[in-house]
Design an enzyme around this catalytic site. Structure first.
Site, PDB file in Angstrom:
ATOM      1  CG  HIS A  93       0.696   6.648  -2.292  1.00 53.58           C
ATOM      2  ND1 HIS A  93       0.627   7.771  -1.485  1.00 53.58           N
ATOM      3  CD2 HIS A  93       0.700   7.095  -3.568  1.00 53.58           C
ATOM      4  CE1 HIS A  93       0.587   8.850  -2.234  1.00 53.58           C
ATOM      5  NE2 HIS A  93       0.630   8.469  -3.513  1.00 53.58           N
TER       6      HIS A  93
ATOM      7  CD  GLU B   6       0.019   6.177   1.824  1.00 54.51           C
ATOM      8  OE1 GLU B   6      -0.330   7.131   1.102  1.00 54.51           O
ATOM      9  OE2 GLU B   6       1.180   5.723   1.852  1.00 54.51           O
TER      10      GLU B   6
ATOM     11  CB  CYS C 154       3.908  10.148  -3.068  1.00 52.46           C
ATOM     12  SG  CYS C 154       3.191  10.437  -4.716  1.00 52.46           S
TER      13      CYS C 154
END
Length: 206
Positions: free
Chosen positions: A182, A184, A78
């Site tokens: 992202h 994750e 990001c």
């Protein structure tokens, strides 16, 4: 060991939790010594580009990140991806780490809400890159951003996405990689990308 760089402007806990879930050995890195000893580096980030660069400089991390990126895999996530570039126009013209030729610009998406937030698909440009091995042809990833990267060299672009306009969603130049989304927060596809990065750093899952 993968070091998640803690410079006070990151989504580092969600990244660390994802690595913990995958069984990848990792640690938080607040000083130069840990960054230098790590096998791979992750530079997370949320917030504004100028503030993040100022924090990296205040903590004396910018120079060591650039030096270590020549020796080991580095993944920016990001805002962390944006910091890899030469400059950004967010709020004011600000120099970045300069590891990827190009700059960060505002998303010019007419009649669409900014920030670009939510799930969006990728178009993989370099399927042979180890970072994207095993991903679907058009994987969906989770995005939250108002600015986007423009790589100066087409050969550095791993993937693009479109939100009103096409932007560079993933890049790689040697050991240096960045993703605007992202991983994750992107379910199993994001987990696969993090596994790929861990393998590039020589880290096995436990």
């Amino acid at each position: 060991m993968i070091a998640v760089i803690d410079y006070g402007a990151g989504n580092l806990f969600s990244v660390k939790n994802a690595l913990d879930f995958l069984g990848v050995e990792n640690c938080m890195a607040k000083d130069r010594e840990i960054i230098q000893k790590a096998d791979g580096l992750i530079l997370p980030g949320v917030g504004a580009f100028p503030d993040a660069m100022e924090k990296l400089k205040e903590k004396d991390m910018a120079s060591v990140i650039c030096a270590e990126a020549a020796k080991k895999p580095l993944l920016g996530i990001c805002l962390g991806m944006q910091l890899l570039f030469e400059s950004s126009c967010e709020f004011k013209e600000t120099r970045g780490l300069g590891l990827i030729p190009g700059r960060v610009v505002s998303i010019e998406a007419k009649n669409l809400k900014i920030p670009h937030m939510g799930w969006n698909s990728l178009r993989i440009c370099q399927p042979d890159s180890p970072l994207v091995q095993g991903l679907p042809d058009e994987p969906y990833m989770y995005f939250v951003h108002s600015y986007a990267c423009q790589a100066a060299r087409p050969e550095d672009v791993l993937a693009t996405s479109t939100y009103g306009v096409e932007f560079h969603a993933a890049v790689q130049r040697g050991n240096v990689m960045g993703v605007q989304f992202h991983p994750e927060k992107s379910g199993r596809v994001g987990e696969r990308l993090l596994r790929n990065f861990a393998a590039m750093a020589g880290e096995e899952e436990h």
